[in-house]
Design a protein around this motif. Structure first.
Motif, PDB file in Angstrom:
ATOM      1  N   ASP A   1     -29.745 -40.774   4.476  1.00  0.00           N
ATOM      2  CA  ASP A   1     -30.725 -39.857   5.100  1.00  0.00           C
ATOM      3  C   ASP A   1     -30.074 -38.941   6.138  1.00  0.00           C
ATOM      4  N   THR A   2     -28.869 -38.507   5.836  1.00  0.00           N
ATOM      5  CA  THR A   2     -28.122 -37.639   6.752  1.00  0.00           C
ATOM      6  C   THR A   2     -27.621 -36.420   5.983  1.00  0.00           C
ATOM      7  N   GLU A   3     -27.587 -35.299   6.669  1.00  0.00           N
ATOM      8  CA  GLU A   3     -27.082 -34.062   6.059  1.00  0.00           C
ATOM      9  C   GLU A   3     -25.979 -33.506   6.939  1.00  0.00           C
ATOM     10  N   LEU A   4     -24.856 -33.188   6.318  1.00  0.00           N
ATOM     11  CA  LEU A   4     -23.727 -32.586   7.024  1.00  0.00           C
ATOM     12  C   LEU A   4     -23.518 -31.189   6.436  1.00  0.00           C
ATOM     13  N   VAL A   5     -23.440 -30.180   7.305  1.00  0.00           N
ATOM     14  CA  VAL A   5     -23.326 -28.796   6.834  1.00  0.00           C
ATOM     15  C   VAL A   5     -22.041 -28.165   7.354  1.00  0.00           C
ATOM     16  N   ILE A   6     -21.279 -27.557   6.452  1.00  0.00           N
ATOM     17  CA  ILE A   6     -20.071 -26.820   6.840  1.00  0.00           C
ATOM     18  C   ILE A   6     -20.255 -25.367   6.405  1.00  0.00           C
ATOM     19  N   PRO A   7     -20.400 -24.431   7.372  1.00  0.00           N
ATOM     20  CA  PRO A   7     -20.591 -23.010   7.008  1.00  0.00           C
ATOM     21  C   PRO A   7     -19.285 -22.369   6.533  1.00  0.00           C
ATOM     22  N   LEU A   8     -19.414 -21.506   5.524  1.00  0.00           N
ATOM     23  CA  LEU A   8     -18.259 -20.808   4.968  1.00  0.00           C
ATOM     24  C   LEU A   8     -18.592 -19.332   4.780  1.00  0.00           C
ATOM     25  N   CYS A   9     -17.584 -18.481   4.882  1.00  0.00           N
ATOM     26  CA  CYS A   9     -17.727 -17.073   4.503  1.00  0.00           C
ATOM     27  C   CYS A   9     -16.625 -16.784   3.502  1.00  0.00           C
ATOM     28  N   PHE A  10     -16.935 -15.972   2.496  1.00  0.00           N
ATOM     29  CA  PHE A  10     -15.914 -15.612   1.521  1.00  0.00           C
ATOM     30  C   PHE A  10     -16.223 -14.232   0.969  1.00  0.00           C
ATOM     31  N   GLY A  11     -15.185 -13.576   0.461  1.00  0.00           N
ATOM     32  CA  GLY A  11     -15.421 -12.240  -0.072  1.00  0.00           C
ATOM     33  C   GLY A  11     -14.127 -11.496  -0.288  1.00  0.00           C
ATOM     34  N   THR A  12     -14.234 -10.153  -0.300  1.00  0.00           N
ATOM     35  CA  THR A  12     -13.062  -9.308  -0.521  1.00  0.00           C
ATOM     36  C   THR A  12     -13.041  -8.160   0.482  1.00  0.00           C
ATOM     37  N   CYS A  13     -11.833  -7.692   0.778  1.00  0.00           N
ATOM     38  CA  CYS A  13     -11.629  -6.549   1.668  1.00  0.00           C
ATOM     39  C   CYS A  13     -10.607  -5.644   0.977  1.00  0.00           C
ATOM     40  N   ALA A  14     -10.982  -4.374   0.753  1.00  0.00           N
ATOM     41  CA  ALA A  14     -10.109  -3.471  -0.011  1.00  0.00           C
ATOM     42  C   ALA A  14      -9.827  -2.178   0.740  1.00  0.00           C
ATOM     43  N   TYR A  15      -8.601  -1.687   0.585  1.00  0.00           N
ATOM     44  CA  TYR A  15      -8.185  -0.404   1.162  1.00  0.00           C
ATOM     45  C   TYR A  15      -7.716   0.520   0.042  1.00  0.00           C
ATOM     46  N   TRP A  16      -8.130   1.765   0.106  1.00  0.00           N
ATOM     47  CA  TRP A  16      -7.622   2.778  -0.822  1.00  0.00           C
ATOM     48  C   TRP A  16      -6.197   3.124  -0.404  1.00  0.00           C
ATOM     49  N   LEU A  17      -5.272   3.225  -1.352  1.00  0.00           N
ATOM     50  CA  LEU A  17      -3.870   3.472  -1.036  1.00  0.00           C
ATOM     51  C   LEU A  17      -3.541   4.950  -0.783  1.00  0.00           C
ATOM     52  N   GLY A  18      -4.504   5.828  -1.034  1.00  0.00           N
ATOM     53  CA  GLY A  18      -4.292   7.246  -0.736  1.00  0.00           C
ATOM     54  C   GLY A  18      -3.135   7.844  -1.518  1.00  0.00           C
ATOM     55  N   LYS A  19      -2.197   8.467  -0.790  1.00  0.00           N
ATOM     56  CA  LYS A  19      -1.052   9.121  -1.447  1.00  0.00           C
ATOM     57  C   LYS A  19      -0.143   8.127  -2.166  1.00  0.00           C
ATOM     58  N   LYS A  20      -0.196   6.868  -1.771  1.00  0.00           N
ATOM     59  CA  LYS A  20       0.650   5.848  -2.405  1.00  0.00           C
ATOM     60  C   LYS A  20       0.050   5.343  -3.720  1.00  0.00           C
ATOM     61  N   ALA A  21      -1.207   5.739  -3.986  1.00  0.00           N
ATOM     62  CA  ALA A  21      -1.904   5.238  -5.176  1.00  0.00           C
ATOM     63  C   ALA A  21      -1.306   5.796  -6.456  1.00  0.00           C
ATOM     64  N   ASP A  22      -1.320   4.961  -7.517  1.00  0.00           N
ATOM     65  CA  ASP A  22      -0.986   5.461  -8.848  1.00  0.00           C
ATOM     66  C   ASP A  22      -2.060   4.962  -9.817  1.00  0.00           C
ATOM     67  N   GLU A  23      -1.866   5.218 -11.090  1.00  0.00           N
ATOM     68  CA  GLU A  23      -2.897   4.916 -12.087  1.00  0.00           C
ATOM     69  C   GLU A  23      -3.331   3.446 -12.079  1.00  0.00           C
ATOM     70  N   TYR A  24      -2.362   2.547 -11.870  1.00  0.00           N
ATOM     71  CA  TYR A  24      -2.667   1.119 -11.942  1.00  0.00           C
ATOM     72  C   TYR A  24      -2.757   0.437 -10.577  1.00  0.00           C
ATOM     73  N   HIS A  25      -2.474   1.183  -9.531  1.00  0.00           N
ATOM     74  CA  HIS A  25      -2.500   0.601  -8.178  1.00  0.00           C
ATOM     75  C   HIS A  25      -3.188   1.585  -7.224  1.00  0.00           C
ATOM     76  N   SER A  26      -4.501   1.622  -7.298  1.00  0.00           N
ATOM     77  CA  SER A  26      -5.250   2.551  -6.439  1.00  0.00           C
ATOM     78  C   SER A  26      -5.640   1.915  -5.114  1.00  0.00           C
ATOM     79  N   HIS A  27      -5.715   0.576  -5.082  1.00  0.00           N
ATOM     80  CA  HIS A  27      -6.182  -0.128  -3.891  1.00  0.00           C
ATOM     81  C   HIS A  27      -5.330  -1.364  -3.586  1.00  0.00           C
ATOM     82  N   LYS A  28      -5.257  -1.666  -2.302  1.00  0.00           N
ATOM     83  CA  LYS A  28      -4.713  -2.949  -1.859  1.00  0.00           C
ATOM     84  C   LYS A  28      -5.928  -3.785  -1.444  1.00  0.00           C
TER      85      LYS A  28
END
Length: 239
Positions: free
Chosen positions: A50-77
């Motif tokens: 009759d006990t509940e233990l909770v562990i909060p988590l955050c997850f996801g993605t963070c992306a940057y456009w590479l701008g002048k460094k971008a090419d056809e297959y690598h537009s983002h980091k």
């Protein structure tokens, strides 16, 4: 979320709104738990009833456009990650985190045993990334499976000019790993643990602490509904 014979599940709020699906999932888990009724020493470990233990988590993605460094297959980091809402170190509860990238990547399965739990790559396409959280052995629980949708491009209404393109595109979800009737050893260790900050990474300053007051209110309400349903189920089983 994950569910088993009644000991662990998850509650989530996606894109800023905790829907009723979390309630339904938790109710199903409660019903499964009531039916299975695991004994107090399931898996050779004594459980705290009759006990509940909770562990909060955050997850996801963070992306940057590479701008002048971008090419056809690598537009983002981009970086896919799992973290504590306050950037706390979660290694006291987590044994390892497994990230499953698109099979086109070299070594698509990445395993991280210590924080920061992050994988950084470059690419051009959006896809879903599987994140499997393995808890420490004394938790006695199955891994928790999560899914992060890699987002490279901002919404159309968020792009106001070239400067906006330089800003990171962040897509994050909040999740709670819920342990119902947790193993006693795990419960004692987690509740006695003094929280410390996780090692910093490039994302620490970008993400900041997560403000989930509205979402947490919805989750608390959902919890109450689930608790009431569990109570009713127990009464029906005892009748």
């Amino acid at each position: 979320g994950s569910g088993g014979s009644g000991s662990s599940s998850s509650r989530s709020s996606k894109g800023g709104a905790a829907g009723t699906e979390g309630v339904e999932e938790a109710t199903e888990a409660a019903e499964a738990a009531a039916e299975a009724a695991p004994d107090e020493t399931a898996g050779g470990r004594k459980r705290k009833r009759d006990t509940e233990l909770v562990i909060p988590l955050c997850f996801g993605t963070c992306a940057y456009w590479l701008g002048k460094k971008a090419d056809e297959y690598h537009s983002h980091k981009w970086t896919v990650y799992l973290r504590g809402p306050e950037h706390e170190d979660l290694s006291h509860a987590i044994q390892k985190v497994v990230f499953n990238l698109h099979p086109s990547f070299k070594e698509p399965v990445r395993v991280l045993e210590l924080p920061p739990y992050e994988v950084t790559e470059t690419g051009w396409g959006e896809f879903e990334i599987g994140i499997t959280v393995h808890f420490t052995e004394d938790a006695g629980e199955k891994p928790l499976d999560l899914f992060a949708a890699l987002k490279l491009y901002p919404e159309a209404d968020q792009v106001s000019g070239p400067a906006q393109m330089k800003k990171p595109v962040v897509k994050e979800k909040y999740e709670e790993a819920v342990f119902n009737d947790p193993c006693e050893e795990f419960y004692k260790r987690i509740t006695a643990h003094k929280m410390k900050a996780a090692p910093e990474s490039e994302l620490t300053a970008v993400l900041g602490p997560r403000d989930d007051r509205d979402e947490l209110l919805r989750i608390v309400t959902a919890r109450r509904v689930v608790a009431e349903r569990i109570a009713v189920l127990k009464q029906q089983l005892e009748a």
